[in-house]
Design an enzyme around this catalytic site. Structure first.
Site, PDB file in Angstrom:
ATOM      1  N   ASP A  29       0.879  -1.165   0.000  1.00 44.00           N
ATOM      2  CA  ASP A  29       0.000   0.000   0.000  1.00 44.00           C
ATOM      3  C   ASP A  29       0.927   1.227   0.000  1.00 44.00           C
ATOM      4  OD1 ASP A  29      -2.201   1.796   0.642  1.00 44.00           O
ATOM      5  OD2 ASP A  29      -1.381   1.803   2.677  1.00 44.00           O
ATOM      6  N   ASP A  85      -0.156   5.107   0.895  1.00 38.30           N
ATOM      7  CA  ASP A  85      -0.396   6.162   1.892  1.00 38.30           C
ATOM      8  C   ASP A  85      -0.462   5.589   3.294  1.00 38.30           C
ATOM      9  OD1 ASP A  85      -0.682   8.326  -0.037  1.00 38.30           O
ATOM     10  OD2 ASP A  85      -2.381   7.141  -0.719  1.00 38.30           O
ATOM     11  N   GLY A 132      -9.656  10.378  -2.435  1.00 35.81           N
ATOM     12  CA  GLY A 132      -9.806  11.818  -2.237  1.00 35.81           C
ATOM     13  C   GLY A 132     -11.133  12.374  -2.736  1.00 35.81           C
TER      14      GLY A 132
HETATM   15  C1  XBP Z   1      -5.208   6.313   0.924  1.00 35.76           C
HETATM   16  C2  XBP Z   1      -6.324   7.138   0.534  1.00 35.76           C
HETATM   17  C3  XBP Z   1      -6.141   8.141  -0.477  1.00 35.76           C
HETATM   18  C4  XBP Z   1      -5.407   9.427  -0.123  1.00 35.76           C
HETATM   19  C5  XBP Z   1      -5.847  10.485  -1.072  1.00 35.76           C
HETATM   20  O1  XBP Z   1      -5.071   5.282  -0.021  1.00 35.76           O
HETATM   21  O2  XBP Z   1      -7.415   6.957   1.005  1.00 35.76           O
HETATM   22  O3  XBP Z   1      -7.436   8.486  -0.810  1.00 35.76           O
HETATM   23  O4  XBP Z   1      -5.703   9.875   1.167  1.00 35.76           O
HETATM   24  O5  XBP Z   1      -5.484  10.157  -2.355  1.00 35.76           O
HETATM   25  P1  XBP Z   1      -4.086   4.019   0.189  1.00 35.76           P
HETATM   26  P2  XBP Z   1      -6.292  10.720  -3.621  1.00 35.76           P
HETATM   27  O6  XBP Z   1      -3.931   3.780   1.674  1.00 35.76           O
HETATM   28  O7  XBP Z   1      -4.778   2.894  -0.507  1.00 35.76           O
HETATM   29  O8  XBP Z   1      -2.755   4.342  -0.470  1.00 35.76           O
HETATM   30  O9  XBP Z   1      -6.709  12.114  -3.303  1.00 35.76           O
HETATM   31  O10 XBP Z   1      -5.288  10.650  -4.739  1.00 35.76           O
HETATM   32  O11 XBP Z   1      -7.483   9.822  -3.852  1.00 35.76           O
END
Ligand code: XBP
Length: 258
Positions: A10, A12, A54
């Protein structure tokens, strides 16, 4: 066969602790640039993180928090998409400015896996540009080629906790779920990986430390380094104080001789 085939990361919260000082900041910058009187505090953002993605997060905020919305904006069907485009630009700029660092042990594990011939992939809810910027900035421009698949954002219709993004990686690569490990930081992410048949490891962070990690085979505070041991929150103690290919293999094949 009792060899670890691949590690699926993953992004983030797992590769980097980038939600509070990265995504949240970029959302707030986008709100300001669009003339909106919205601000996501650290606490509020922690609540909003329950919604993956997001665009989905902003739609949820609009629906349930009723923030002030100028008439001109409320009539625009592409409002959220445009706001998200600005947010992505701002986030990428923050990453390229070096504001986001990799978490302990991430670089070590990726380099070790490469040397051992273990394949790599990414499964993230976030936009592809975000993942690419992070890899390019924290490793090198070539680093994106180290990953067999970088599955991101809207490439699948249903985001985590749906298993779609992990299934996409497995289908694209032909890897067998029984020989792969997924590393995640949230209940949603673990659910997605687990439902795709993967064994999971959780590295918890400041926003997710009270999440339900019961699906993870091992729960640690980060991947650890030789000089910065990780804390095992659930699972067997790690002899060297860090998570590596050997530990990953032993999680998949506990009865295999090493
Ligand atoms: C984490 C998320 C993402 C980011 C925002 O995703 O929920 O939505 O916070 O990214 P993961 P975007 O843990 O699967 O990496 O604004 O590009 O959607």
């Amino acid at each position: 066969m009792t060899a670890l085939q691949a590690i699926i990361f993953d992004v983030d919260g797992t590769l980097a602790e980038n939600e509070r000082d990265g995504h949240r900041v970029a959302f707030n910058q986008a709100f300001k640039a669009a003339g909106l009187d919205w601000f996501w505090s650290e606490d509020l953002y922690g609540d909003l993180l329950e919604v993956a993605g997001g665009k989905e997060r902003m739609r949820f905020f609009l629906k349930y928090y009723s923030p002030p919305l100028p008439e001109s904006v409320s009539n625009s069907p592409d409002f959220i998409a445009e706001l998200h485009r600005i947010k992505t630009q701002r986030y990428v700029a923050l990453v390229k400015a070096g504001k986001i660092q990799l978490r302990p042990g991430v670089k070590r594990l990726i380099m070790e896996a490469r040397e051992a011939g273990v394949r790599l992939a990414i499964a993230t809810t976030s936009q592809l540009e975000n993942a690419l910027a992070l890899l390019e900035t924290t490793f090198s421009v070539e680093a994106v080629n180290w990953f067999d698949v970088i599955a991101a954002g809207d490439i699948v219709p249903k985001k985590k906790p749906a298993p779609d993004i992990y299934r996409y990686v497995l289908t694209k690569t032909g890897w067998s779920a029984e020989r792969c490990i997924a590393i995640e930081d949230t209940t949603h992410g673990l659910t997605a990986a687990d439902d795709a048949g993967l064994t999971t490891v959780a590295t918890v962070n400041r926003y997710t430390r009270y999440h339900d990690f019961s699906k993870a085979r091992l729960v640690i505070n980060h991947l650890g380094e030789p000089n910065q041991p990780c804390l095992v929150l659930r699972g067997e103690a790690l002899q060297n104080g860090y998570f590596d290919v050997e530990i990953a293999t032993s999680l998949l094949f506990p009865n295999a001789k090493t």
